[in-house]
Design a protein around this motif. Structure first.
Motif, PDB file in Angstrom:
ATOM      1  N   ARG A 127     -13.830  31.111  36.217  1.00 59.18           N
ATOM      2  CA  ARG A 127     -14.034  31.815  34.962  1.00 59.18           C
ATOM      3  C   ARG A 127     -14.997  31.044  34.064  1.00 59.18           C
ATOM      4  NH1 ARG A 127      -7.525  32.834  34.575  1.00 59.18           N
ATOM      5  NH2 ARG A 127      -7.459  34.439  36.213  1.00 59.18           N
ATOM      6  N   GLU A 128     -15.858  31.772  33.417  1.00 64.28           N
ATOM      7  CA  GLU A 128     -16.828  31.166  32.513  1.00 64.28           C
ATOM      8  C   GLU A 128     -16.193  30.979  31.139  1.00 64.28           C
ATOM      9  OE1 GLU A 128     -19.721  30.068  33.455  1.00 64.28           O
ATOM     10  OE2 GLU A 128     -19.548  30.873  35.494  1.00 64.28           O
ATOM     11  N   LEU A 129     -16.580  29.905  30.479  1.00 68.22           N
ATOM     12  CA  LEU A 129     -16.016  29.598  29.164  1.00 68.22           C
ATOM     13  C   LEU A 129     -16.287  30.726  28.170  1.00 68.22           C
ATOM     14  CD1 LEU A 129     -14.534  27.629  27.342  1.00 68.22           C
ATOM     15  CD2 LEU A 129     -16.724  26.493  26.875  1.00 68.22           C
ATOM     16  N   GLU A 130     -17.476  31.335  28.235  1.00 64.38           N
ATOM     17  CA  GLU A 130     -17.791  32.425  27.315  1.00 64.38           C
ATOM     18  C   GLU A 130     -16.844  33.602  27.508  1.00 64.38           C
ATOM     19  OE1 GLU A 130     -21.864  33.559  27.588  1.00 64.38           O
ATOM     20  OE2 GLU A 130     -22.623  31.663  26.784  1.00 64.38           O
ATOM     21  N   GLN A 131     -16.496  33.898  28.763  1.00 64.38           N
ATOM     22  CA  GLN A 131     -15.544  34.974  29.035  1.00 64.38           C
ATOM     23  C   GLN A 131     -14.182  34.669  28.406  1.00 64.38           C
ATOM     24  OE1 GLN A 131     -15.875  34.687  33.402  1.00 64.38           O
ATOM     25  NE2 GLN A 131     -16.377  36.873  33.405  1.00 64.38           N
ATOM     26  N   ILE A 132     -13.760  33.427  28.590  1.00 65.98           N
ATOM     27  CA  ILE A 132     -12.453  33.013  28.096  1.00 65.98           C
ATOM     28  C   ILE A 132     -12.419  33.029  26.575  1.00 65.98           C
ATOM     29  CG2 ILE A 132     -10.843  31.069  27.988  1.00 65.98           C
ATOM     30  CD1 ILE A 132     -10.942  32.610  30.665  1.00 65.98           C
ATOM     31  N   GLU A 133     -13.468  32.555  25.954  1.00 67.48           N
ATOM     32  CA  GLU A 133     -13.525  32.547  24.491  1.00 67.48           C
ATOM     33  C   GLU A 133     -13.503  33.966  23.942  1.00 67.48           C
ATOM     34  OE1 GLU A 133     -17.058  30.273  23.905  1.00 67.48           O
ATOM     35  OE2 GLU A 133     -15.956  28.375  23.647  1.00 67.48           O
ATOM     36  N   ARG A 134     -14.180  34.880  24.624  1.00 68.99           N
ATOM     37  CA  ARG A 134     -14.187  36.279  24.195  1.00 68.99           C
ATOM     38  C   ARG A 134     -12.788  36.887  24.336  1.00 68.99           C
ATOM     39  NH1 ARG A 134     -18.573  37.359  26.426  1.00 68.99           N
ATOM     40  NH2 ARG A 134     -17.806  38.049  28.453  1.00 68.99           N
ATOM     41  N   ALA A 182      -9.937  35.243  24.307  1.00 68.02           N
ATOM     42  CA  ALA A 182      -9.075  34.624  23.306  1.00 68.02           C
ATOM     43  C   ALA A 182      -9.273  35.270  21.936  1.00 68.02           C
ATOM     44  CB  ALA A 182      -9.366  33.127  23.226  1.00 68.02           C
ATOM     45  N   LYS A 183     -10.509  35.530  21.588  1.00 69.01           N
ATOM     46  CA  LYS A 183     -10.812  36.160  20.302  1.00 69.01           C
ATOM     47  C   LYS A 183     -10.197  37.550  20.224  1.00 69.01           C
ATOM     48  CE  LYS A 183     -14.683  37.434  17.293  1.00 69.01           C
ATOM     49  NZ  LYS A 183     -16.167  37.438  17.142  1.00 69.01           N
ATOM     50  N   GLN A 184     -10.343  38.326  21.295  1.00 72.64           N
ATOM     51  CA  GLN A 184      -9.800  39.683  21.312  1.00 72.64           C
ATOM     52  C   GLN A 184      -8.275  39.673  21.226  1.00 72.64           C
ATOM     53  OE1 GLN A 184     -11.483  41.153  24.974  1.00 72.64           O
ATOM     54  NE2 GLN A 184     -13.454  41.672  24.031  1.00 72.64           N
ATOM     55  N   LEU A 185      -7.654  38.737  21.936  1.00 73.36           N
ATOM     56  CA  LEU A 185      -6.201  38.658  21.930  1.00 73.36           C
ATOM     57  C   LEU A 185      -5.670  38.300  20.545  1.00 73.36           C
ATOM     58  CD1 LEU A 185      -3.750  38.969  23.755  1.00 73.36           C
ATOM     59  CD2 LEU A 185      -3.999  36.570  24.413  1.00 73.36           C
ATOM     60  N   LEU A 186      -6.349  37.362  19.891  1.00 74.18           N
ATOM     61  CA  LEU A 186      -5.904  36.950  18.555  1.00 74.18           C
ATOM     62  C   LEU A 186      -6.239  37.992  17.489  1.00 74.18           C
ATOM     63  CD1 LEU A 186      -6.675  33.124  18.623  1.00 74.18           C
ATOM     64  CD2 LEU A 186      -4.474  34.294  18.905  1.00 74.18           C
ATOM     65  N   GLN A 187      -7.212  38.831  17.758  1.00 72.58           N
ATOM     66  CA  GLN A 187      -7.461  39.948  16.855  1.00 72.58           C
ATOM     67  C   GLN A 187      -6.316  40.949  16.923  1.00 72.58           C
ATOM     68  OE1 GLN A 187     -11.355  41.297  18.124  1.00 72.58           O
ATOM     69  NE2 GLN A 187     -12.414  40.085  16.559  1.00 72.58           N
ATOM     70  N   ARG A 188      -5.760  41.137  18.126  1.00 68.66           N
ATOM     71  CA  ARG A 188      -4.623  42.045  18.300  1.00 68.66           C
ATOM     72  C   ARG A 188      -3.348  41.438  17.742  1.00 68.66           C
ATOM     73  NH1 ARG A 188      -5.014  42.312  24.428  1.00 68.66           N
ATOM     74  NH2 ARG A 188      -2.839  42.942  24.264  1.00 68.66           N
ATOM     75  N   TYR A 189      -3.162  40.135  17.980  1.00 64.66           N
ATOM     76  CA  TYR A 189      -1.926  39.447  17.579  1.00 64.66           C
ATOM     77  C   TYR A 189      -2.303  38.159  16.839  1.00 64.66           C
ATOM     78  CZ  TYR A 189      -0.229  42.451  21.387  1.00 64.66           C
ATOM     79  OH  TYR A 189       0.044  43.507  22.217  1.00 64.66           O
ATOM     80  N   PRO A 190      -2.647  38.250  15.555  1.00 65.05           N
ATOM     81  CA  PRO A 190      -3.152  37.073  14.832  1.00 65.05           C
ATOM     82  C   PRO A 190      -2.175  35.893  14.782  1.00 65.05           C
ATOM     83  CG  PRO A 190      -3.566  39.101  13.615  1.00 65.05           C
ATOM     84  CD  PRO A 190      -2.650  39.455  14.737  1.00 65.05           C
ATOM     85  N   GLN A 191      -0.877  36.158  14.859  1.00 64.61           N
ATOM     86  CA  GLN A 191       0.114  35.089  14.739  1.00 64.61           C
ATOM     87  C   GLN A 191       0.699  34.649  16.068  1.00 64.61           C
ATOM     88  OE1 GLN A 191       2.736  35.535  11.097  1.00 64.61           O
ATOM     89  NE2 GLN A 191       2.064  37.668  11.284  1.00 64.61           N
ATOM     90  N   LEU A 192       0.036  35.041  17.157  1.00 63.77           N
ATOM     91  CA  LEU A 192       0.582  34.797  18.486  1.00 63.77           C
ATOM     92  C   LEU A 192       0.798  33.310  18.764  1.00 63.77           C
ATOM     93  CD1 LEU A 192       1.432  36.237  21.093  1.00 63.77           C
ATOM     94  CD2 LEU A 192      -0.913  36.015  21.897  1.00 63.77           C
TER      95      LEU A 192
END
Length: 253
Positions: free
Chosen positions: A227-234, A236-246
């Protein structure tokens, strides 16, 4: 009890004293053979305690740890090849690198050749006769990784095994871990505080609440490896947008 059986965790209650707040409560999870599962949650959420329970190091809890239809903590544990990596390398300083691996193999047939093969896979053949204190911190972690896989584990428990390691060395360790895992097809439970590390390595990431820890979310990672770091960072950003307090142990949006 075999490699093909799923691991069923049901930790109904775990506290270190009747007067203490429970560490784990009503935690249930089924893990299929060969899966790489990462656990992440707030400090003090009981992640290390969970691994200790699975390993059989802590049996003072209410619940069960099952492999298939058998209880892992009722006399059948020897039938399952289990290894564990801790936050510290826990290498024996008076033994050489090779001797540290042979120690866990005991008197198994072809132990030396198997140990040398694993050392070759982590790039430490030349250091086989060195002592741990003669190695860098990163090399010591690679020895610990080799020691974990030399027993050909069916279940490998990893408690923040790459903590306090510099970024280039961690990247190398990640690559070697995934190569060894894919070769041996072990089931891995991996505890980490690093969100990106969990997304980079695991098939699924299990998010825990603050103590008493419960599972608040399971995120399946379908990206192919490596997995590429850019994919992972993207991601992570999407997941935290859905669940900011995760990451603070809450699923609220």
């Amino acid at each position: 009890m075999t490699l093909h059986d799923p691991l069923h965790l049901h930790i109904a209650h775990k506290a270190f004293s009747p007067t203490f707040i429970p560490v784990l409560s009503q935690l249930q999870l089924t893990i299929h053979a060969g899966e790489f599962i990462a656990f992440i949650g707030p400090s003090g959420a009981g992640k290390s305690t969970l691994l200790n329970i699975v390993a059989g190091l802590d049996r003072q809890f209410s619940g069960t740890v099952m492999i298939g239809q058998q209880n892992l903590h009722q006399g059948s544990q020897a039938q399952l090849r289990l290894a564990m990596m801790f936050q510290e390398t826990r290498l024996m300083p008076w033994l050489t690198v090779l001797e540290n691996l042979l120690l866990v193999l005991k008197k198994e047939t072809h132990a030396r050749s198997r140990a040398m093969q694993v050392l070759e896979r982590v790039g430490l053949t030349a250091q086989a006769n060195a002592y741990p204190q003669q190695l860098s911190g990163g090399m010591q972690r690679r020895v610990a990784l080799a020691r974990a896989f030399v027993v050909q584990p069916e279940l490998l428990l990893m408690d923040e095994p790459f903590i306090s390691v510099d970024a280039p060395t961690v990247q190398q360790l990640h690559t070697q871990l995934l190569q060894l895992w894919q070769q041996h097809q072990a089931t891995i439970l991996f505890v980490t505080h690093h969100f990106l590390e969990a997304l980079l390595l695991a098939d699924s990431v299990v998010f825990l609440s603050a103590a008493p820890a419960q599972i608040i979310h399971v995120e399946a990672i379908t990206l192919p490896r490596p997995r590429e770091l850019e994919q992972i960072e993207r991601m992570a950003k999407q997941l935290l947008q859905r669940y900011p307090q995760l990451l603070s142990g809450q699923l609220g949006v």
